[in-house]
Design an enzyme around this catalytic site. Structure first.
Site, PDB file in Angstrom:
ATOM      1  N   GLY A  78      -2.086  19.002   6.944  1.00  0.00           N
ATOM      2  CA  GLY A  78      -1.201  19.229   8.078  1.00  0.00           C
ATOM      3  C   GLY A  78      -1.529  18.399   9.296  1.00  0.00           C
ATOM      4  O   GLY A  78      -1.145  18.752  10.414  1.00  0.00           O
ATOM      5  N   GLY A 122       0.985   5.217   0.530  1.00  0.00           N
ATOM      6  CA  GLY A 122       0.228   6.238   1.240  1.00  0.00           C
ATOM      7  C   GLY A 122      -0.356   5.644   2.512  1.00  0.00           C
ATOM      8  O   GLY A 122      -1.304   4.880   2.455  1.00  0.00           O
ATOM      9  N   HIS A 125      -2.107  11.040  -5.027  1.00  0.00           N
ATOM     10  CA  HIS A 125      -3.298  11.213  -5.880  1.00  0.00           C
ATOM     11  C   HIS A 125      -3.039  12.135  -7.069  1.00  0.00           C
ATOM     12  O   HIS A 125      -3.972  12.426  -7.837  1.00  0.00           O
ATOM     13  CB  HIS A 125      -4.516  11.740  -5.089  1.00  0.00           C
ATOM     14  N   GLN A 148       6.664   9.317  -4.636  1.00  0.00           N
ATOM     15  CA  GLN A 148       6.036   8.867  -5.879  1.00  0.00           C
ATOM     16  C   GLN A 148       6.505   9.644  -7.107  1.00  0.00           C
ATOM     17  O   GLN A 148       6.280   9.200  -8.230  1.00  0.00           O
ATOM     18  CB  GLN A 148       4.509   8.971  -5.759  1.00  0.00           C
ATOM     19  N   ASP A 153       5.557   5.334   1.881  1.00  0.00           N
ATOM     20  CA  ASP A 153       5.075   6.695   2.075  1.00  0.00           C
ATOM     21  C   ASP A 153       6.258   7.651   1.966  1.00  0.00           C
ATOM     22  O   ASP A 153       7.419   7.266   2.174  1.00  0.00           O
ATOM     23  CB  ASP A 153       4.414   6.829   3.450  1.00  0.00           C
ATOM     24  N   GLU A 201       0.857  -1.189   0.000  1.00  0.00           N
ATOM     25  CA  GLU A 201       0.000   0.000   0.000  1.00  0.00           C
ATOM     26  C   GLU A 201       0.889   1.233   0.000  1.00  0.00           C
ATOM     27  O   GLU A 201       1.815   1.361   0.816  1.00  0.00           O
ATOM     28  CB  GLU A 201      -0.939   0.042   1.199  1.00  0.00           C
ATOM     29  N   GLU A 255      -6.784   4.546  -5.760  1.00  0.00           N
ATOM     30  CA  GLU A 255      -7.854   5.214  -5.017  1.00  0.00           C
ATOM     31  C   GLU A 255      -7.907   6.710  -5.362  1.00  0.00           C
ATOM     32  O   GLU A 255      -6.913   7.292  -5.787  1.00  0.00           O
ATOM     33  CB  GLU A 255      -7.646   5.031  -3.513  1.00  0.00           C
ATOM     34  N   ASP A 256      -9.087   7.276  -5.113  1.00  0.00           N
ATOM     35  CA  ASP A 256      -9.307   8.727  -5.159  1.00  0.00           C
ATOM     36  C   ASP A 256      -8.924   9.328  -6.507  1.00  0.00           C
ATOM     37  O   ASP A 256      -8.232  10.348  -6.604  1.00  0.00           O
ATOM     38  CB  ASP A 256      -8.542   9.435  -4.031  1.00  0.00           C
TER      39      ASP A 256
END
Length: 880
Positions: A708, A700, A777, A752, A733, A698, A802-803
């Protein structure tokens, strides 16, 4: 006051006398009726309450007896009544109440020695040893101790003092016990122990010899083999005494060796067995025992030699054959073990049982066709050994397939928890489920929704069922019924204790399953799961042969028309062309019947066995658990049973887990905010693979970086870790989340926007079964990540983005092409068109990507009317 008894008016006292006469004459029903009439007339008659209590106690109704005796006590308190209620409470399991009553009885009547004595015995059972000692002292000093109670109390007190380490006082008390009753064998036994521990070696020896003079059975008490409840060191001390008393006897030496073997003190056990065999070199059992000891110590060759020596001494010794069989089985050779077991049966019966030569042939045929069964005794490697057996028989994950019907059967008591769990799982996987039974469907109890209850008499006449139940057992009938049902309807047969983990999409044709153990009885194949086309000639032949065996009465043992008949039919009989339709045990019987208790253990062994991708269902082995079946509703949440029960529990669903760990993938965040509710998609997508040993990435790990928020948790990783108990999880991440590394979770720090870093992640941590991009995203980041990671997705794997309907305004650029548009282009024309992916990488993606599915984010849909927030991309698996 007068009342009528047998047509005559009598006073209450006369009626009580008559009731007592009835009771003493063995007419409790008449006594109870009369007592109740007396109490209707005068509820204050304590004697009537007392007699009612005794009648109920004698009938085994101890809780009711205690209540009735309580009514008597409320009206006429007394020591005898208290003793009687204490006995009833004790039998009813109320030990605390019984202790209170015995203590009060001893206070009211000190001469009742047994009241204090019984209080001590119960206190000892409750683990309250200090109070038990005081109760025994009370019994020892009571006014009635001269009736022999002092010896019993002294023995109990001495034993407890000895257990508490006070050997000197114990010896004094126990000497008083043997003075009071010089024939008390137990008192001499404990006195010998107390003297020995006090350093009085000669006195201990004298006490043991006195006990032996009293009863020759005393030697047997000392020399007996320890049972599972014995303290092994205490047993060893006792056996040492026996050896000192009669050194020439072999029992203490052999049993001491067995004690050390059970403790794992193998060198000592080996030395003791060797000492015994030097005295008795012709003892076959001794050679067998040392063989087991040496096997456990890793001395395979010497163990084998001892086993052969045992068999050479006594070729007809069942124990020697059994030992060699165990040795072969432990060495991973169940086929040789099975043949030895056959030989053992022949010798035990005096001749070869009917069909035994055929059974030898069946074992040999099984060894040739299914060599992986040699790993049956090695759970850690047997699934891997079976991986190449009929590899074409695997569940295919195509949700558009029509599910076959499932036929199953239940008889007798209402469905137990395990059966209800199994039936729910079959319905949840989308199969039409037909449950057949004889009699009123309401007798089945709580039948899960979606299960159709049918009359079994429309498949097999009731008189066949009656004959099986009378002359064999219900499992014998069930084996016959499944052949008839599959011939009539086709589809799947499943036992009502098989819990499905995924839909049974194996394609068309016959399917049979196998099991790990049972080969010594010829039970290589087993009928807990069978698939057949309607009108199958094989099912017809099996039904006809099973009926012939039943009606001839030639073999009514368990499995005769089930596993044994199936194994013979497919491995050595007319169904040999069906061998390529046999599933390995991994598919339905990964946890074997010999290991059924593992299913209730938290974590560990059974869970690991279900991690293989070929596992489609879990056999709970209902018959191994006793009348109530497996404890599916009361199992530990970390056990396989607990996890299976949670599969269909809304409170343990993926959506519930998301809310529990505060992930926005679930339906809500707290009570106010709507979540994306991607979990509704994920649950349907991933549930069939929930127990597999997947590798999941995964990207993120915590929401709200742009806003923030404090980055102090990894909600979705926590959710996945709970949902996938056998999966390895990698989290990536831009922030450092290494504080959460541990167990099955590893984190990586990756940007990313760094193509080289993404490729490094793919190479070092892949390949993956599932990849979920919940990172920045930004469109270009999503497309760069897809290009870097999709090639490291295993065939049949799933890549999720996602998103799609939200891009961060500070990162997204006007010239970027939306990832949603790139995917829609692929769905329309099979082409990937992205300014962020090189042409060669686009072509590689096009050849590897299978179908693409788009789903809505509910929070986005409600808030801004944006659709298609989630993309699910399937990698081709070579069959699609």
């Amino acid at each position: 006051m007068r009342l009528k008894t047998t047509g005559v008016m009598a006073t209450i006292q006369e009626a009580l006398t008559i009731a007592l006469d009835h009771h003493q004459a063995g007419r409790p029903a008449e006594a109870e009726i009369l007592c109740r009439r007396i109490l209707d007339a005068d509820p204050e008659q304590a004697t009537a309450w007392h007699l009612l209590g005794i009648i109920h106690a004698q009938a085994g109704l101890f809780a009711e007896a205690a209540a009735l005796l309580g009514e008597a006590l409320a009206r006429a308190p007394g020591a005898d009544l208290l003793r009687h209620r204490a006995m009833a409470r004790q039998e009813a399991g109320d030990l605390e109440g019984a202790v209170a009553d015995y203590r009060e009885a001893a206070r009211l009547a000190p001469a009742l020695t047994d009241a204090a004595l019984n209080a001590g015995i119960l206190l000892e059972r409750l683990g309250r040893h200090a109070e038990a000692r005081e109760a025994y002292r009370t019994a020892l000093t009571s006014d009635g101790a001269s009736d022999g109670g002092d010896a019993r109390a002294a023995t109990h007190l001495g034993r407890l003092l000895l257990a508490g380490g006070d050997a000197a006082e114990a010896a004094i008390v126990l000497e008083g016990a043997v003075r009071a009753d010089s024939t008390a064998l137990e008192s001499w036994y404990h006195l010998a122990d107390a003297r020995a521990r006090s350093g009085d070696v000669r006195g201990a020896e004298a006490a043991r010899r006195r006990a032996l003079a009293l009863s020759p059975a005393f030697f047997g008490i000392l020399a007996r083999a320890p049972d599972s409840g014995d303290d092994p060191d205490e047993a060893a001390r006792r056996l040492g005494w026996a050896r000192a008393l009669e050194p020439q006897r072999p029992e203490p030496l052999c049993n001491l060796a067995a004690t050390r073997l059970r403790q794992g003190r193998l060198a000592e056990a080996d030395a003791l067995y060797t000492a015994h065999l030097e005295r008795a070199p012709a003892d076959s059992a001794g050679w067998s025992a040392r063989a087991v000891c040496r096997m456990d110590a890793g001395g395979t060759e010497s163990a084998e030699a001892d086993g052969r020596r045992a068999l050479a001494l006594d070729p007809a010794a069942e124990g020697a054959l059994a030992t060699l069989s165990v040795l072969r089985s432990r060495r991973g050779d169940p086929f040789a073990a099975g043949l030895l077991h056959r030989r053992m049966r022949r010798l035990a019966n005096g001749s070869a049982p009917a069909g035994d030569d055929d059974l030898d042939a069946l074992i040999r045929a099984t060894a040739e066709a299914m060599p992986f069964l040699a790993e049956a005794s090695h759970p850690e490697r047997r699934n891997a050994a079976a991986r190449s057996f009929n590899p074409h028989l695997r569940v295919r994950h195509h949700d558009t397939e029509t599910r076959d019907r499932i036929t199953t059967f239940w008889s007798g008591a209402p469905l137990n928890a395990g059966a209800r769990l199994a039936l729910r799982s079959m319905v949840a996987q989308g199969h039409p489920v037909h449950l057949y039974s004889y009699g009123d469907p309401a007798l089945l109890g709580r039948v899960p929704d979606g299960v159709r209850v049918e009359d079994a008499g429309t498949v097999v006449p009731h008189h066949v069922y009656d004959l099986c139940v009378r002359s064999a057992e219900i499992r014998y009938f069930s084996d016959i019924f499944r052949y008839a049902a599959l011939h009539a309807f086709g589809g799947w047969w499943l036992d009502t204790d098989v819990v499905l983990l995924k839909p049974l999409s194996f394609g068309t044709g016959h399917l049979f399953c196998s099991q790990w153990h049972g080969l010594d009885a010829g039970h290589a194949l087993v009928g807990d799961a069978i698939r057949a086309p309607r009108g199958s000639v094989h099912m017809r032949r099996l039904f006809e042969e099973s009926m012939r065996i039943l009606m001839s009465g030639s073999d009514r043992r368990f499995g005769a028309v089930g596993p044994l008949l199936l194994s013979r039919y497919v491995l050595t009989g007319p169904g040999r062309d069906l061998l390529d339709r046999v599933l390995p045990p991994t598919v339905f019987n990964a946890v074997d019947w010999t290991e059924h208790s593992w299913l209730a253990e938290p974590g560990g062994r059974a869970l690991a066995l279900l991690s293989d991708e070929r596992v489609a269902g879990v056999h709970l082995w209902n018959g191994m658990w006793g009348p109530g079946g497996p404890p599916a509703e009361d199992a530990d949440a970390e056990s396989v049973l607990g996890r299976l029960a949670a599969l269909h529990d809304a409170d343990a669903s993926l959506s519930a887990l998301a809310m529990r760990f505060h992930s926005d993938k679930g339906p809500r965040l707290g009570s106010e905010r709507l979540g994306h509710h991607y979990t509704r998609v994920y649950d349907a997508l991933f549930a069939p693979r929930r127990f597999e040993a997947l590798r999941i990435l995964e990207i993120g790990l915590c929401r709200g970086r742009v806003e923030g928020w404090k980055q102090d948790d990894v909600p979705s990783l926590r959710m996945w870790e709970r949902y996938f108990p056998n999966a390895a999880l990698v989290g990536a991440d831009i922030e450092d989340f290494s504080a959460f590394d541990g167990g099955r979770v590893t984190t990586r720090r990756v940007d990313q926007g760094d193509a080289a870093g993404l490729r490094r992640l793919a190479e070092e941590d892949g390949p993956f079964d599932i990849v979920i991009d919940d990172g920045s995203h930004a469109s270009r980041h999503q497309q760069m990540t897809l290009a870097a990671l999709f090639g490291r997705l295993r065939p049949g794997g799933v890549y999720v983005i996602e998103d799609l309907n939200w891009q961060p305004p500070d990162v997204e650029r006007p010239e970027d092409r939306l990832t949603l548009d790139v995917l829609r282009g692929f769905m329309e024309n099979g082409r990937i068109d992205s300014p962020h992916i090189a042409a060669a990488e686009c072509r590689a993606l096009e050849s590897a990507m299978g179908r693409v599915e788009l789903y809505d984010s509910l929070s986005e849909l409600v808030g801004a009317e944006r659709m298609a927030g989630l993309a699910v991309i399937h990698r081709r698996d070579g069959t699609s």
